[in-house]
Scaffold this motif. Structure first.
Motif, short mmCIF file in Angstrom:
data_model
loop_
_atom_site.label_atom_id
_atom_site.label_comp_id
_atom_site.label_asym_id
_atom_site.label_seq_id
_atom_site.Cartn_x
_atom_site.Cartn_y
_atom_site.Cartn_z
N PHE A 39 -10.52 104.40 -69.17
CA PHE A 39 -10.61 103.16 -69.95
C PHE A 39 -11.30 102.07 -69.14
O PHE A 39 -12.26 101.45 -69.60
CB PHE A 39 -9.21 102.69 -70.36
N TYR A 40 -10.81 101.83 -67.92
CA TYR A 40 -11.36 100.73 -67.14
C TYR A 40 -12.78 101.01 -66.65
O TYR A 40 -13.62 100.11 -66.60
CB TYR A 40 -10.42 100.33 -66.00
N THR A 43 -15.28 100.49 -69.57
CA THR A 43 -15.53 99.08 -69.89
C THR A 43 -16.35 98.41 -68.78
O THR A 43 -17.18 97.56 -69.06
CB THR A 43 -14.23 98.31 -70.15
N ARG A 47 -21.03 97.17 -69.01
CA ARG A 47 -21.79 95.99 -68.61
C ARG A 47 -23.29 96.26 -68.54
O ARG A 47 -24.10 95.34 -68.66
CB ARG A 47 -21.34 95.54 -67.22
N LEU A 52 -25.63 94.83 -77.83
CA LEU A 52 -24.27 94.79 -78.39
C LEU A 52 -23.83 96.15 -78.93
O LEU A 52 -22.67 96.55 -78.77
CB LEU A 52 -24.21 93.71 -79.49
N ILE A 56 -20.42 98.05 -77.97
CA ILE A 56 -19.40 98.41 -78.96
C ILE A 56 -19.07 99.90 -78.88
O ILE A 56 -17.90 100.30 -78.93
CB ILE A 56 -19.88 98.03 -80.39
N ALA A 59 -16.88 100.47 -75.97
CA ALA A 59 -15.54 99.93 -76.21
C ALA A 59 -14.72 100.86 -77.11
O ALA A 59 -13.53 101.07 -76.89
CB ALA A 59 -15.63 98.53 -76.83
N VAL B 36 -14.39 92.35 -80.73
CA VAL B 36 -15.13 92.95 -79.61
C VAL B 36 -15.11 92.02 -78.40
O VAL B 36 -14.90 92.46 -77.26
CB VAL B 36 -16.58 93.31 -80.02
N PHE B 39 -11.80 92.29 -76.79
CA PHE B 39 -11.69 93.55 -76.04
C PHE B 39 -12.22 93.36 -74.62
O PHE B 39 -11.55 93.69 -73.64
CB PHE B 39 -12.48 94.66 -76.75
N TYR B 40 -13.45 92.85 -74.52
CA TYR B 40 -14.07 92.75 -73.18
C TYR B 40 -13.40 91.69 -72.31
O TYR B 40 -13.26 91.87 -71.10
CB TYR B 40 -15.58 92.55 -73.30
N THR B 43 -10.06 93.09 -70.92
CA THR B 43 -10.23 94.06 -69.83
C THR B 43 -10.72 93.37 -68.56
O THR B 43 -10.35 93.76 -67.46
CB THR B 43 -11.19 95.20 -70.24
N ALA B 62 -6.20 95.62 -75.57
CA ALA B 62 -7.65 95.68 -75.81
C ALA B 62 -7.99 96.81 -76.78
O ALA B 62 -8.82 96.65 -77.68
CB ALA B 62 -8.38 95.86 -74.48
#
Lengths: 230, 230
Positions: A39-40, A43, A47, A52, A56, A59, B36, B39-40, B43, B62
Motif C-alpha cells: 500500500f505505502y 502510493t 508520485r 491524474l 488514480i 491509488a 482522490v 487518499f494521497y 497517506t 485512505a
C-alpha cells in the motif's frame, strides 16, 4: 536457480496440515505486512505518475491491498492473534525488497506494480492448494481481489514498442524484481521455522518448494511476454 | 459568519431538481476529486505516525476514500461523463485546502483526518436530502462508507487530557481546518455556476446555503467536544 517441470501430482496435494499449525498464523502475518507495505510503496511510487489518471489507477491498486489486509487481519483476530506485533516480525524482509527495488521512472514503477501483483497472486494460489480448506478459503478471498494491475499492460506495451532501449531496460528491471522477491522469500524461510515446517508438511516438502520457485519463474516469463518484454 | 438556526422545513425539502441538472455532474466530479486528494493526503500525513498501528489506521481510511471514489466514478460513467477531465476542474480548490492545512505533528494529522471525514459526511448528508432520489442514492452509498476515523478519538483525547497546551493548540488547529474548508467551498461555488444553480434550485436557495454553513459549524462544535477540544 533452474526451473523444474511440474510433476503430475503437483497442485492436487491432499493437505496433511492442520488449521492449527503455528505456521498458518506466521503465513497470514507475513502476507498482512506485505499488503500494508505494498500500500505505502504504491502510493509513494505513484508520485512519478505523469498525470491524474495514473495516480488514480495506482491509488485503486493500493486500496485493493488494504482490502486484502483486512481479510487477513480479520482471520488473524478470529485465530486469537495480536495482529500488529505478529506482522512486525516480517517488516525487514518486505522493507528490504522494496528498498532494493525502488523504481527510478514511472515505467519501472508500472512494471513493479504488475510483477508484484502477479507474484502475489501466484503465491496466494500456490499456498491455497496446499492448505486445509478453512485456511485456504481466507487465501482465496484475498486472491479474488487481485488483478487490479491490468491498466499497466497497455502503457508498458506502447512504451517498449516505441523504444528498443526501454524494452531492454525494463526486461532487466523485471528480472531484478523476480530475483529480489525470491531472495527475500528465502531469507524469510530461513528465519522462520514454523513457515518451513508448514510448507514441508503440506505435501511433498522440499520437492514442492523447488517446483514452486520453478513455476514462479515460468509464470513470470509469460507475464513478461504480455508486457512485450520477452 | 453567523449560525442561523434551522427552520422547521429544512431537511425535508421535496426537491425540484432534475437528475439531469448539469450541476449533478459537477457535484460528483468535485466529490470524486475530493476523495482522490484525501487518499494521497492521508497517506502522506501517515508518515508522521509514531508506529505501525497508526500507519495501518491511516491506510484503511485512505482505502475507504478510494471506495467512495469508485462509487462516484461509476455513477459519472453511467451519466456519460469523461471522469478525469471533469474532476481536474476542481483540483486547485482541493489542493489549496490541503496545502493550507498541512499538519506539522501526528496529532494535527489525526485531528485533520477526523474533521475532514466528519465534514465530508455532513456535506454528503446535506446534499442527499435535497437531491432527486436516483442521485441521492449515489451520495448515500458513499456516505454509508464513512466513519472510519473513530480510531482518532481515543488518541486525541488522551493527548489533550495530558496537556492543556496541546488542547489549546489542537482547538485552534481544528478551527483553522473548518475555516479553510468553508473558504474553499465558497471559492468553488463562486467559480461554478452549475453548482450554485443546483443548490439554489433544490429548495430554499440562499437561505438554505446559509443554514447549511450554520449547521456545519454546529456539528463541528459537537465533534470538538468529542475529541476533548471544546
Amino acid at each position: 536457480m533452474t526451473s523444474t517441470p511440474p510433476t503430475a501430482s503437483s497442485g492436487q496435494v491432499t493437505s496433511g496440515v492442520s488449521a492449527d499449525h503455528p505456521g498458518v498464523n506466521e503465513l497470514f502475518a507475513l502476507l498482512a505486512y506485505g499488503e500494508v507495505a505494498a500500500f505505502y510503496r504504491l502510493t509513494d511510487e505513484a508520485r512519478m505518475a505523469p498525470n491524474l489518471r495514473g495516480r488514480i489507477n495506482m491509488a485503486s491498486m493500493a486500496a485493493a491491498e488494504m482490502n486484502h489486509y483486512e481479510v487477513l487481519r480479520d482471520s488473524l483476530e478470529r485465530r486469537g492473534v495480536d495482529v500488529v506485533p505478529a506482522m512486525t516480525k516480517y517488516a525487514s524482509a518486505l522493507e528490504n525488497y522494496h528498498r532494493l527495488t525502488t523504481p527510478s521512472t514511472w515505467l519501472e514503477a508500472l512494471v513493479k506494480t504488475y510483477v508484484g501483483d502477479a507474484l502475489a497472486a501466484d503465491f496466494y494460489l500456490e499456498i491455497a492448494t496446499s492448505l486445509p480448506d478453512e485456511v485456504a478459503d481466507v487465501v482465496r478471498a484475498v486472491l479474488s481481489e487481485t488483478g487490479h494491475s491490468q491498466f499497466v499492460v497497455a502503457e508498458v506495451q506502447a512504451a517498449v514498442t516505441a523504444s528498443e532501449k526501454q524494452r531492454h531496460r525494463l526486461a532487466l528491471w523485471s528480472r531484478r524484481l523476480l530475483g529480489e522477491a525470491i531472495t527475500q522469500a528465502q531469507y524469510v524461510m530461513a528465519d522462520h521455522d514454523e513457515l518451513v515446517d508448514l510448507v514441508m508438511s503440506s505435501g511433498e516438502g522440499l520437492t514442492q518448494i523447488t517446483e514452486f520457485f520453478g513455476r514462479l519463474q515460468q509464470t513470470h516469463a509469460s507475464r513478461m511476454q504480455e508486457l512485450g518484454l520477452a
